[in-house]
Design a protein around this motif. Structure first.
Motif, PDB file in Angstrom:
ATOM      1  N   GLY A   1       0.817  -1.210   0.000  1.00  0.00           N
ATOM      2  CA  GLY A   1       0.000   0.000   0.000  1.00  0.00           C
ATOM      3  C   GLY A   1       0.846   1.253   0.000  1.00  0.00           C
ATOM      4  O   GLY A   1       2.073   1.218  -0.135  1.00  0.00           O
ATOM      5  N   LYS A   2       0.185   2.400   0.166  1.00  0.00           N
ATOM      6  CA  LYS A   2       0.872   3.692   0.077  1.00  0.00           C
ATOM      7  C   LYS A   2       1.905   3.892   1.174  1.00  0.00           C
ATOM      8  O   LYS A   2       2.951   4.514   0.963  1.00  0.00           O
ATOM      9  N   ALA A   3       1.648   3.367   2.368  1.00  0.00           N
ATOM     10  CA  ALA A   3       2.599   3.539   3.475  1.00  0.00           C
ATOM     11  C   ALA A   3       3.864   2.720   3.257  1.00  0.00           C
ATOM     12  O   ALA A   3       4.940   3.099   3.717  1.00  0.00           O
TER      13      ALA A   3
ATOM     14  N   GLY B   1      12.094  -9.416  18.674  1.00  0.00           N
ATOM     15  CA  GLY B   1      11.401  -8.164  18.414  1.00  0.00           C
ATOM     16  C   GLY B   1      10.870  -8.085  17.003  1.00  0.00           C
ATOM     17  O   GLY B   1      11.034  -9.006  16.197  1.00  0.00           O
ATOM     18  N   ILE B   2      10.232  -6.966  16.726  1.00  0.00           N
ATOM     19  CA  ILE B   2       9.688  -6.670  15.402  1.00  0.00           C
ATOM     20  C   ILE B   2      10.497  -5.531  14.803  1.00  0.00           C
ATOM     21  O   ILE B   2      10.753  -4.525  15.470  1.00  0.00           O
ATOM     22  N   THR B   3      10.923  -5.702  13.568  1.00  0.00           N
ATOM     23  CA  THR B   3      11.596  -4.628  12.840  1.00  0.00           C
ATOM     24  C   THR B   3      10.679  -4.163  11.721  1.00  0.00           C
ATOM     25  O   THR B   3      10.223  -4.976  10.908  1.00  0.00           O
ATOM     26  N   LEU B   4      10.386  -2.866  11.694  1.00  0.00           N
ATOM     27  CA  LEU B   4       9.560  -2.287  10.644  1.00  0.00           C
ATOM     28  C   LEU B   4      10.444  -1.576   9.633  1.00  0.00           C
ATOM     29  O   LEU B   4      11.300  -0.770  10.007  1.00  0.00           O
ATOM     30  N   LEU B   5      10.229  -1.881   8.365  1.00  0.00           N
ATOM     31  CA  LEU B   5      10.976  -1.274   7.275  1.00  0.00           C
ATOM     32  C   LEU B   5      10.027  -0.513   6.369  1.00  0.00           C
ATOM     33  O   LEU B   5       8.836  -0.837   6.300  1.00  0.00           O
ATOM     34  N   THR B   6      10.545   0.479   5.673  1.00  0.00           N
ATOM     35  CA  THR B   6       9.760   1.204   4.674  1.00  0.00           C
ATOM     36  C   THR B   6      10.396   0.952   3.315  1.00  0.00           C
ATOM     37  O   THR B   6      11.551   1.302   3.087  1.00  0.00           O
ATOM     38  N   LEU B   7       9.646   0.324   2.427  1.00  0.00           N
ATOM     39  CA  LEU B   7      10.154  -0.077   1.116  1.00  0.00           C
ATOM     40  C   LEU B   7       9.851   0.993   0.081  1.00  0.00           C
ATOM     41  O   LEU B   7       8.794   1.622   0.116  1.00  0.00           O
ATOM     42  N   PRO B   8      10.779   1.234  -0.865  1.00  0.00           N
ATOM     43  CA  PRO B   8      10.439   2.115  -1.990  1.00  0.00           C
ATOM     44  C   PRO B   8       9.240   1.561  -2.738  1.00  0.00           C
ATOM     45  O   PRO B   8       8.913   0.371  -2.602  1.00  0.00           O
TER      46      PRO B   8
ATOM     47  N   GLN C   1      -1.986  -4.020   6.538  1.00  0.00           N
ATOM     48  CA  GLN C   1      -1.498  -2.642   6.408  1.00  0.00           C
ATOM     49  C   GLN C   1      -1.870  -1.818   7.637  1.00  0.00           C
ATOM     50  O   GLN C   1      -1.045  -1.067   8.183  1.00  0.00           O
ATOM     51  N   ALA C   2      -3.108  -1.948   8.076  1.00  0.00           N
ATOM     52  CA  ALA C   2      -3.584  -1.195   9.242  1.00  0.00           C
ATOM     53  C   ALA C   2      -2.836  -1.627  10.505  1.00  0.00           C
ATOM     54  O   ALA C   2      -2.480  -0.789  11.350  1.00  0.00           O
ATOM     55  N   SER C   3      -2.573  -2.931  10.632  1.00  0.00           N
ATOM     56  CA  SER C   3      -1.861  -3.442  11.810  1.00  0.00           C
ATOM     57  C   SER C   3      -0.417  -2.954  11.837  1.00  0.00           C
ATOM     58  O   SER C   3       0.117  -2.608  12.896  1.00  0.00           O
ATOM     59  N   LEU C   4       0.222  -2.900  10.670  1.00  0.00           N
ATOM     60  CA  LEU C   4       1.588  -2.413  10.608  1.00  0.00           C
ATOM     61  C   LEU C   4       1.650  -0.912  10.908  1.00  0.00           C
ATOM     62  O   LEU C   4       2.575  -0.438  11.576  1.00  0.00           O
TER      63      LEU C   4
ATOM     64  N   LEU D   1       5.551  -9.496  -2.976  1.00  0.00           N
ATOM     65  CA  LEU D   1       4.957  -8.169  -2.848  1.00  0.00           C
ATOM     66  C   LEU D   1       4.319  -7.782  -4.173  1.00  0.00           C
ATOM     67  O   LEU D   1       4.949  -7.891  -5.232  1.00  0.00           O
ATOM     68  N   VAL D   2       3.065  -7.338  -4.122  1.00  0.00           N
ATOM     69  CA  VAL D   2       2.315  -6.975  -5.320  1.00  0.00           C
ATOM     70  C   VAL D   2       1.703  -5.590  -5.138  1.00  0.00           C
ATOM     71  O   VAL D   2       1.827  -4.982  -4.074  1.00  0.00           O
ATOM     72  N   THR D   3       1.032  -5.104  -6.173  1.00  0.00           N
ATOM     73  CA  THR D   3       0.461  -3.751  -6.131  1.00  0.00           C
ATOM     74  C   THR D   3      -1.038  -3.735  -5.864  1.00  0.00           C
ATOM     75  O   THR D   3      -1.573  -2.746  -5.353  1.00  0.00           O
ATOM     76  N   GLU D   4      -1.740  -4.802  -6.221  1.00  0.00           N
ATOM     77  CA  GLU D   4      -3.194  -4.856  -6.054  1.00  0.00           C
ATOM     78  C   GLU D   4      -3.536  -5.436  -4.688  1.00  0.00           C
ATOM     79  O   GLU D   4      -3.277  -6.614  -4.417  1.00  0.00           O
ATOM     80  N   ALA D   5      -4.125  -4.613  -3.811  1.00  0.00           N
ATOM     81  CA  ALA D   5      -4.405  -5.042  -2.442  1.00  0.00           C
ATOM     82  C   ALA D   5      -5.688  -5.856  -2.338  1.00  0.00           C
ATOM     83  O   ALA D   5      -6.659  -5.615  -3.056  1.00  0.00           O
ATOM     84  N   SER D   6      -5.679  -6.824  -1.408  1.00  0.00           N
ATOM     85  CA  SER D   6      -6.864  -7.603  -1.074  1.00  0.00           C
ATOM     86  C   SER D   6      -7.377  -7.144   0.289  1.00  0.00           C
ATOM     87  O   SER D   6      -6.756  -6.297   0.950  1.00  0.00           O
ATOM     88  N   LYS D   7      -8.503  -7.699   0.733  1.00  0.00           N
ATOM     89  CA  LYS D   7      -9.029  -7.353   2.057  1.00  0.00           C
ATOM     90  C   LYS D   7      -8.041  -7.753   3.147  1.00  0.00           C
ATOM     91  O   LYS D   7      -7.861  -7.031   4.134  1.00  0.00           O
ATOM     92  N   GLU D   8      -7.398  -8.911   2.979  1.00  0.00           N
ATOM     93  CA  GLU D   8      -6.402  -9.348   3.956  1.00  0.00           C
ATOM     94  C   GLU D   8      -5.236  -8.369   4.015  1.00  0.00           C
ATOM     95  O   GLU D   8      -4.725  -8.070   5.091  1.00  0.00           O
ATOM     96  N   ASP D   9      -4.831  -7.867   2.853  1.00  0.00           N
ATOM     97  CA  ASP D   9      -3.742  -6.899   2.810  1.00  0.00           C
ATOM     98  C   ASP D   9      -4.107  -5.634   3.588  1.00  0.00           C
ATOM     99  O   ASP D   9      -3.282  -5.094   4.333  1.00  0.00           O
ATOM    100  N   ALA D  10      -5.319  -5.159   3.405  1.00  0.00           N
ATOM    101  CA  ALA D  10      -5.758  -3.929   4.077  1.00  0.00           C
ATOM    102  C   ALA D  10      -5.679  -4.092   5.589  1.00  0.00           C
ATOM    103  O   ALA D  10      -5.261  -3.161   6.307  1.00  0.00           O
TER     104      ALA D  10
END
Length: 213
Positions: free
Chosen positions: A61-63, A110-117, A170-173, A158-167
């Motif tokens: 997603g956008k984030a 622990g959890i490591t959060l990354l931001t991908l281009p 995304q919100a949890s991350l 990793l893909v561009t078209e989001a599903s309900k599971e992806d959403a």
């Protein structure tokens, strides 16, 4: 010395993403494994999980947040994370499309959060520990022809078209992002990401959230 994160970033191919139908087929056929690690040796058997849907296919997603969960270990090892186009035939101005590699220092659970281009094409995301004495491996010509080993990597698409599971992921991350530098309860992580069978009482009650620059 891995006191600091080693980072090499190369933009992925800037070509039009495949149609939604093609990505739907990838969701059904991709042989993903969101949980890595094997059964032999302290390093190889340490739990490693991508925080993605159970299908191991995810649209950031956008984030563009990605999360990696590392389990307890008496002797932590550095974590290697790589990204590469599912098809190596993509080109940018006639040049072969390249991927990205990042090495994170050895760390506690622990959890490591990354931001991908931005992801422009279906991209393989692979994570594995750099275990002492492990033989060097080369990238296979066929992106799907990865070799199973005692310590198979966590592998996601990793893909561009989001599903309900992806959403939902995304919100949890995004919520985890608010806890950078702090911690979250292990029960919340287990429930949110469907990992209750892996996150046991041997884990700390609070799991740190790391957000490297």
């Amino acid at each position: 010395m891995l006191a600091a994160t080693l980072l090499t970033l190369v933009p992925l191919a800037f070509i039009e993403p495949p149609p939604a139908q093609a990505q739907s087929e990838l969701r059904k056929s991709f042989p993903g494994r969101r949980v890595g690690g094997g059964t032999r040796g302290e390093c190889a058997s340490r739990l490693l999980a991508h925080l993605v849907p159970s299908s191991s296919v995810f649209a950031p997603g956008k984030a563009r947040y990605l999360g990696v969960l590392e389990g307890p270990s008496a002797a932590p090892s550095p974590l290697e994370i790589t990204f590469r186009p599912l098809s190596d035939r993509g080109t940018v101005d006639g040049a072969m499309a390249s991927g990205q590699r990042r090495v994170l220092p050895a760390s506690a659970p622990g959890i490591t959060l990354l931001t991908l281009p931005p992801v422009k094409v279906p991209t393989m995301w692979e994570s594995s520990y750099i275990c002492p004495g492990a033989p060097a491996t080369s990238t296979p010509a066929d992106p799907l022809n990865f070799v199973a080993a005692d310590s198979p990597p966590a592998l996601s698409l990793l893909v561009t078209e989001a599903s309900k599971e992806d959403a939902a992921v995304q919100a949890s991350l995004a919520k985890l992002r608010q806890s950078c530098g702090s911690s979250v309860s292990r029960e919340d992580v287990a429930t949110t990401f469907g990992l209750a069978d892996l996150i046991t009482t041997q884990w700390p009650e609070r799991i740190p959230v790391r957000c490297p620059a």
